[in-house]
Design a protein around this motif. Structure first.
Motif, PDB file in Angstrom:
ATOM      1  N   PHE B   3      96.041  54.196  55.167  1.00 33.59           N
ATOM      2  CA  PHE B   3      96.998  55.236  55.569  1.00 33.59           C
ATOM      3  C   PHE B   3      96.737  55.727  56.992  1.00 33.59           C
ATOM      4  O   PHE B   3      95.629  55.615  57.512  1.00 33.59           O
ATOM      5  N   ILE B   4      97.801  56.233  57.594  1.00 37.95           N
ATOM      6  CA  ILE B   4      97.711  56.785  58.949  1.00 37.95           C
ATOM      7  C   ILE B   4      97.695  58.299  58.830  1.00 37.95           C
ATOM      8  O   ILE B   4      98.486  58.873  58.084  1.00 37.95           O
ATOM      9  N   ASP B  41     100.010  51.853  53.913  1.00 39.34           N
ATOM     10  CA  ASP B  41     100.615  52.184  52.615  1.00 39.34           C
ATOM     11  C   ASP B  41     101.210  53.587  52.622  1.00 39.34           C
ATOM     12  O   ASP B  41     101.969  53.941  51.720  1.00 39.34           O
ATOM     13  N   ALA B  42     100.823  54.403  53.621  1.00 41.42           N
ATOM     14  CA  ALA B  42     101.392  55.757  53.738  1.00 41.42           C
ATOM     15  C   ALA B  42     101.120  56.325  55.123  1.00 41.42           C
ATOM     16  O   ALA B  42     100.143  55.955  55.781  1.00 41.42           O
ATOM     17  N   VAL B  43     101.996  57.217  55.541  1.00 41.36           N
ATOM     18  CA  VAL B  43     101.783  57.993  56.765  1.00 41.36           C
ATOM     19  C   VAL B  43     101.629  59.448  56.342  1.00 41.36           C
ATOM     20  O   VAL B  43     102.479  59.982  55.623  1.00 41.36           O
ATOM     21  N   ILE B  44     100.512  60.070  56.757  1.00 39.78           N
ATOM     22  CA  ILE B  44     100.226  61.462  56.375  1.00 39.78           C
ATOM     23  C   ILE B  44     100.471  62.363  57.587  1.00 39.78           C
ATOM     24  O   ILE B  44      99.913  62.114  58.652  1.00 39.78           O
ATOM     25  N   ILE B  45     101.261  63.403  57.409  1.00 41.07           N
ATOM     26  CA  ILE B  45     101.478  64.372  58.500  1.00 41.07           C
ATOM     27  C   ILE B  45     101.005  65.738  58.009  1.00 41.07           C
ATOM     28  O   ILE B  45     101.635  66.358  57.157  1.00 41.07           O
ATOM     29  N   ALA B  46      99.875  66.183  58.584  1.00 37.27           N
ATOM     30  CA  ALA B  46      99.197  67.361  58.031  1.00 37.27           C
ATOM     31  C   ALA B  46      99.645  68.682  58.659  1.00 37.27           C
ATOM     32  O   ALA B  46      98.829  69.509  59.064  1.00 37.27           O
TER      33      ALA B  46
END
Lengths: 381, 381
Positions: B3-4, B41-46
């Motif tokens: 994941f990013i 598999d996913a992009v995480i935006i925190a």
């Protein structure tokens, strides 16, 4: 094919300083029940979902919840467009995702005017747009008015329209001859902002939003659904309704109206203070309604508003019936159109009507300056 | 599972009066290419997708477009939370629809803390929330600080957490010991707003947003990705990056950083006016960058800003290096903490630093009154 036509929800609206969100929630919960009962093939919302471009957060949450109930829980397609009160861009956020669940939302007019097909009916979505925007969109210098704009948009639609299928236009506009009320925002300052009903000739039905009365227009195929609730006292005598349309394959349709009882009605009552405070009088009414009260009494009254609020807690507006001597003052407002006032006079009236602040010399000079600039730009064109 | 981790996009941000939207678009277009290449598999935006609760409409359109590119065009799941700059309610609109496309957006903290499962990894979404909100949410009177709130939230998560699977917390908080810069809004006026890193012990990785430097925290498993771009000159020397995490089933992970070249860098330069205007000096630089320039010259200079802008069009801030005699004035700002100033003095400094308006007597009295009221309320508690 059956669809429900509604419009002008105006979520987040303030009426005389009162937020209508609770009333709107109460109404929409019943609306969702009505939808569940009717099981239409689609629900059409013809603009002004919100009352302003940045609505209060509880209005945002209310819209999200109600649309989710209809579209996801009940699995009923929704077709919605932006109105002149909505922000085209803010409303559009996420619309590409919604389509997967058959929630078709067009906040902003684009030159992609392909229809949404639902059970054999083609819906053409025409959100509210300023003429200048439409002019730019189609690079058409001949567009100056709302009427020019709508003519061009329908012209574009006609290029692809199959006249052998039932076609429905969903729009948000002020159609010529439509009856207005006080809660619709004027579409065009100066010009009429009107659109001819003739443009909608190619459509089996035109589902409109903007005017708040369900019978704002006497036309067989071009119809306003009216607003969700009464949003001004000029609508007090209107009967709001939900339009249910059953459309045949040849474009003929049956129209049926259903009504929903609001949490509080909006009504006008009048009489002498003593009468209105008489138990005999008010015991037959829903005293919780939103009221405009006109008192017939002459001369001084001690604190009438507080006396009235003890019986009618939701008095929104109180006025005195004017004696003939007072009528002259009032006539300033009612005869604006006939007198051919200047822009600055019109604006001064407007400002005084809308605010409680003084329209002082500084403000006046600012407006005079602004009006002159606008006129100069117009004469250059 | 790859994941990013990214955060703090701050779309719609103004830096020294300049809208960064064009820079953000340029950067995000490259980011989408990077995502296409990495195929995570996913992009995480925190958190802090927007810079404010009501962002400008072009920022709304930019976010919509970029998320659509990643989620729908590239078919890559997105996990995003609200930050302290986002409006929890506005950001949340439509999130129930997005889930169908594996776009998991939690704008507002709820007591439903069930994770999002993506390729064997459990993501727990903890958007920014005020302690008072968390206190109300869990009906827990013991919650007073951000630290109390996070402890409780993680406690709730632990009730359902499977320690044999890799668990990731996505949060937006100020973790104790983190290095701040000038573009992060303080989370708590008065208190520290800090959260202990220990709370995140149960997680294989904690993907944080809030602090703008990618190495704001020296911790193996609790990490800030840093902001998209440099948003203040205090970040001029930071190297912004995108974090790429490859997580094994046992929770161990490899971390790799990738950088994207912004359209314009944000840099500080200094020297004498004549030097800086010398072709020999500036020909080696990207003169289009956003610059803070410190001049070493003593005495009067004629119109230095306009001379500089002919070479460096994007000078955002110009200052003179102060002689020792001038340093005393400056020290008002730098030594606030040591001197133990009163609230009204602190606010006066803040007001003068942030605005160009005069902090007059009327404003002063208003603030004095407000501070007193707050203090009274505190002493009642």
């Amino acid at each position: 094919m059956k669809f429900i036509h509604t419009a002008d929800w105006h979520l987040g609206k303030l009426v005389h300083g009162v937020y209508m969100t609770e009333d709107q929630r109460h109404f929409l919960e019943q609306f969702v029940e009505l939808v569940a009962e009717e099981k239409p093939d689609a629900v059409i919302i013809a603009g002004d979902l919100y009352d302003r471009s940045v609505p209060p957060t509880d209005a945002v949450e209310l819209l999200n919840e109600m649309l989710f109930n209809i579209n996801v829980d009940l699995k009923i397609p929704i077709v919605a467009i932006g109105g002149n009160h909505d922000s085209a861009e803010r409303l559009s956020f996420g619309s590409s995702w919604y389509e997967k669940s058959k929630f078709f939302l067009t906040g902003k007019l684009s030159n992609q005017l392909s229809p949404v097909h639902i059970h054999g009916v083609n819906f053409y979505l025409v959100p509210f747009a300023e003429p200048s925007y439409v002019k730019h969109l189609f690079e058409d210098e001949s567009i100056h008015s709302h009427d020019d704009a709508m003519k061009r948009i329908v012209g574009e639609i006609e290029k692809q329209l199959n006249p052998n299928e039932p076609n429905v236009l969903v729009g948000h506009a002020f159609v010529l001859g439509g009856k207005t009320s006080d809660s619709e925002r004027t579409l065009s300052v100066g010009g009429s902002g009107c659109v001819s009903a003739q443009h909608f000739e190619p459509f089996a039905y035109t589902a409109l939003g903007h005017l708040h009365s369900p019978d704002a227009l006497k036309h067989e195929k071009v119809r306003y659904s009216g607003s969700l609730l009464k949003y001004s006292f000029s609508e007090a005598k209107q009967e709001k309704s939900i339009s249910i349309i059953e459309m045949k394959d040849n474009g003929e349709f049956d129209l049926r109206l259903r009504t929903i009882k609001p949490m509080k009605d909006m009504r006008e009552i009048e009489g002498h203070l003593e009468e209105l405070l008489d138990n005999q009088y008010y015991s037959k009414q829903n005293t919780e309604d939103y009221l405009k009260i006109t008192l017939h009494d002459q001369g001084a009254l001690i604190d009438p508003i507080n006396k009235l609020r003890q019986v009618y807690p939701n008095v929104l507006h109180l006025e005195r019936k004017l004696a003939i001597a007072d009528m002259k003052k009032k006539s300033n407002f009612t005869s604006i159109k006939e007198e051919g006032k200047s822009e600055i006079e019109l604006f001064t009236n407007f400002y005084e009507e809308m605010t409680t602040a003084e329209f002082n010399e500084e403000k006046r000079l600012l407006m005079v300056d602004m009006i002159e600039k606008v006129k100069k730009e117009e004469s250059v064109k």
